[in-house]
Design a protein around this motif. Sequence first.
Motif, PDB file in Angstrom:
ATOM      1  N   UNK A  43       7.434   5.800  13.542  1.00 33.82           N
ATOM      2  CA  UNK A  43       6.291   4.932  13.753  1.00 33.82           C
ATOM      3  C   UNK A  43       4.973   5.517  13.309  1.00 33.82           C
ATOM      4  N   UNK A  44       5.005   6.678  12.641  1.00 27.50           N
ATOM      5  CA  UNK A  44       3.757   7.328  12.229  1.00 27.50           C
ATOM      6  C   UNK A  44       3.120   6.658  11.028  1.00 27.50           C
ATOM      7  N   UNK A  45       3.921   5.922  10.235  1.00 28.82           N
ATOM      8  CA  UNK A  45       3.378   5.239   9.057  1.00 28.82           C
ATOM      9  C   UNK A  45       3.979   5.694   7.743  1.00 28.82           C
ATOM     10  N   UNK A  46       5.032   6.504   7.792  1.00 29.91           N
ATOM     11  CA  UNK A  46       5.634   7.031   6.558  1.00 29.91           C
ATOM     12  C   UNK A  46       6.152   5.908   5.667  1.00 29.91           C
ATOM     13  N   UNK A  47       7.005   5.069   6.218  1.00 33.77           N
ATOM     14  CA  UNK A  47       7.625   4.015   5.415  1.00 33.77           C
ATOM     15  C   UNK A  47       6.591   2.996   4.952  1.00 33.77           C
ATOM     16  N   UNK A  50       4.840   4.366   1.890  1.00 34.61           N
ATOM     17  CA  UNK A  50       5.685   4.295   0.699  1.00 34.61           C
ATOM     18  C   UNK A  50       5.765   2.857   0.185  1.00 34.61           C
ATOM     19  N   UNK A  51       5.904   1.901   1.082  1.00 34.61           N
ATOM     20  CA  UNK A  51       5.996   0.507   0.665  1.00 34.61           C
ATOM     21  C   UNK A  51       4.715   0.031  -0.017  1.00 34.61           C
ATOM     22  N   UNK A  52       3.570   0.496   0.463  1.00 33.51           N
ATOM     23  CA  UNK A  52       2.312   0.139  -0.185  1.00 33.51           C
ATOM     24  C   UNK A  52       2.241   0.770  -1.565  1.00 33.51           C
ATOM     25  N   UNK A  53       2.582   2.045  -1.665  1.00 33.22           N
ATOM     26  CA  UNK A  53       2.502   2.745  -2.944  1.00 33.22           C
ATOM     27  C   UNK A  53       3.504   2.182  -3.950  1.00 33.22           C
ATOM     28  N   UNK A  54       4.611   1.633  -3.453  1.00 33.61           N
ATOM     29  CA  UNK A  54       5.621   1.039  -4.325  1.00 33.61           C
ATOM     30  C   UNK A  54       5.379  -0.446  -4.579  1.00 33.61           C
ATOM     31  N   UNK A  55       4.232  -0.963  -4.121  1.00 34.67           N
ATOM     32  CA  UNK A  55       3.794  -2.347  -4.319  1.00 34.67           C
ATOM     33  C   UNK A  55       4.647  -3.362  -3.572  1.00 34.67           C
ATOM     34  N   UNK A  56       5.370  -2.925  -2.551  1.00 32.52           N
ATOM     35  CA  UNK A  56       6.195  -3.847  -1.770  1.00 32.52           C
ATOM     36  C   UNK A  56       5.410  -4.478  -0.630  1.00 32.52           C
ATOM     37  N   UNK A  57       4.312  -3.839  -0.230  1.00 32.68           N
ATOM     38  CA  UNK A  57       3.448  -4.333   0.848  1.00 32.68           C
ATOM     39  C   UNK A  57       2.009  -4.210   0.381  1.00 32.68           C
ATOM     40  N   UNK A  58       1.198  -5.230   0.686  1.00 31.11           N
ATOM     41  CA  UNK A  58      -0.215  -5.181   0.316  1.00 31.11           C
ATOM     42  C   UNK A  58      -1.008  -4.373   1.343  1.00 31.11           C
ATOM     43  N   UNK A  59      -1.927  -3.549   0.857  1.00 30.07           N
ATOM     44  CA  UNK A  59      -2.786  -2.810   1.767  1.00 30.07           C
ATOM     45  C   UNK A  59      -3.918  -3.708   2.250  1.00 30.07           C
ATOM     46  N   UNK A  60      -4.470  -3.396   3.424  1.00 29.91           N
ATOM     47  CA  UNK A  60      -5.602  -4.156   3.953  1.00 29.91           C
ATOM     48  C   UNK A  60      -6.933  -3.577   3.470  1.00 29.91           C
ATOM     49  N   UNK A  61      -7.009  -2.240   3.456  1.00 33.25           N
ATOM     50  CA  UNK A  61      -8.217  -1.562   3.004  1.00 33.25           C
ATOM     51  C   UNK A  61      -7.828  -0.292   2.273  1.00 33.25           C
ATOM     52  N   UNK A  62      -8.780   0.217   1.486  1.00 34.11           N
ATOM     53  CA  UNK A  62      -8.548   1.462   0.769  1.00 34.11           C
ATOM     54  C   UNK A  62      -8.159   1.215  -0.676  1.00 34.11           C
ATOM     55  N   UNK A  63      -7.760   2.319  -1.329  1.00 32.97           N
ATOM     56  CA  UNK A  63      -7.380   2.243  -2.733  1.00 32.97           C
ATOM     57  C   UNK A  63      -6.233   3.199  -2.999  1.00 32.97           C
ATOM     58  N   UNK A  64      -5.302   2.771  -3.839  1.00 34.80           N
ATOM     59  CA  UNK A  64      -4.163   3.623  -4.189  1.00 34.80           C
ATOM     60  C   UNK A  64      -3.839   3.454  -5.668  1.00 34.80           C
ATOM     61  N   UNK A  80       6.695  -0.417 -13.348  1.00 34.14           N
ATOM     62  CA  UNK A  80       7.345   0.136 -14.535  1.00 34.14           C
ATOM     63  C   UNK A  80       7.281   1.663 -14.548  1.00 34.14           C
ATOM     64  N   UNK A  81       6.496   2.225 -13.644  1.00 30.64           N
ATOM     65  CA  UNK A  81       6.286   3.675 -13.603  1.00 30.64           C
ATOM     66  C   UNK A  81       7.158   4.356 -12.564  1.00 30.64           C
ATOM     67  N   UNK A  82       7.635   3.605 -11.575  1.00 31.58           N
ATOM     68  CA  UNK A  82       8.256   4.223 -10.399  1.00 31.58           C
ATOM     69  C   UNK A  82       9.747   3.918 -10.288  1.00 31.58           C
ATOM     70  N   UNK A  83      10.408   4.749  -9.466  1.00 29.65           N
ATOM     71  CA  UNK A  83      11.740   4.479  -8.974  1.00 29.65           C
ATOM     72  C   UNK A  83      11.689   4.578  -7.454  1.00 29.65           C
ATOM     73  N   UNK A  84      12.558   3.860  -6.777  1.00 31.08           N
ATOM     74  CA  UNK A  84      12.550   3.841  -5.320  1.00 31.08           C
ATOM     75  C   UNK A  84      13.970   3.927  -4.792  1.00 31.08           C
ATOM     76  N   UNK A  85      14.204   4.917  -3.934  1.00 33.34           N
ATOM     77  CA  UNK A  85      15.487   5.045  -3.241  1.00 33.34           C
ATOM     78  C   UNK A  85      15.218   4.899  -1.759  1.00 33.34           C
ATOM     79  N   UNK A  86      15.727   3.814  -1.170  1.00 33.79           N
ATOM     80  CA  UNK A  86      15.483   3.539   0.241  1.00 33.79           C
ATOM     81  C   UNK A  86      16.442   4.285   1.156  1.00 33.79           C
TER      82      UNK A  86
END
Length: 315
Positions: A43-47, A50-64, A80-86
């Motif tokens: 529950x710390x925010x790890x996943x 990752x989901x924000x950085x992988x464009x799976x979830x939109x961020x509310x504030x900030x920049x990445x 096109x730049x990333x790979x993701x292993x869940x």
Amino acid sequence: MSAQEVAVQADGLRKRYGDKRALDGFDLHVPRGSVCGLLGPNGAGKTTSVRILATLVRLDEGRARVGGFDVATEPHRVRRTIGLVGQHAAVDEVLSGYQNLVMFARLHHLEKRAARQRATELLGRFGLADTGNKPVKAYSGGMRRRLDLAASMILAPAVLFLDEPTVGLDPRGRNEVWEAVRELVADGTTVLLTTQYLDEADQLADRIAVIDHGRVIAEGSPAELKSRIGGDRIDVVPHDAADLAKAAEALRTVVGGEPDVDGDTRRISVRVTGHAAALPGVVRALDDAGVRLDDLALRLPTLDEVFLQLTEARV
């Protein structure tokens, strides 16, 4: 670091789910060609990060930015730049390993011939050439995760996100995945790794970021983080429980610190700053006191201790 040297950049990320703050000012910079371990309690925010950085979830504030592209305004270029292993293998158990990789390659719009060639290359690279024609349901856990890694490398991504990649694997399977990750990094891939296994981060990560309550609370190399908890320890186990007091006094005299005594395990532990140089003096003092030993060891700090100290302080 210059922008060209950073593969993953997050500044002030915030994300809410209802009344819960999943991320609350999350900052992270990952150099190109490195492994960054992202550690934190459940529950710390790890996943979420990752989901924000992988464009799976939109961020509310900030920049990445990932691979130099903005995750909010250039999501297609990021993908096109990333790979993701869940956390769970995404391969088809009925198909063979080879068929899985061909399928993923075709989904990435490779032509049939190129897809088959890439599947063969990846099976060899990940040590699966001999089992490539077997159905995945016959694979061990470690083999499935290696196949999952292979599938994520169809287009040789510059950045690979690994979210709990060895959950549920036995030691042999974990070692197989670790070796595959090391080979990817040696070829220039940048890896962001989230894991609950602290020894995994210790084995793989160049730098570690500890996240709690949605923000990074500590960052550094494994050695730098370990140094924060006050150095190494000398552990002594007297043969006879009646010698605990004499052994503790001998350690106190030589080292100067106050030993921790566990009567149930007969273990006495004391922090030292002189590392191995303190051992000869401890041995002489214990011998002079007539204390027979079952065990004497210099123990380095562990990431488990670092993690507990950092996160418990914030409970």
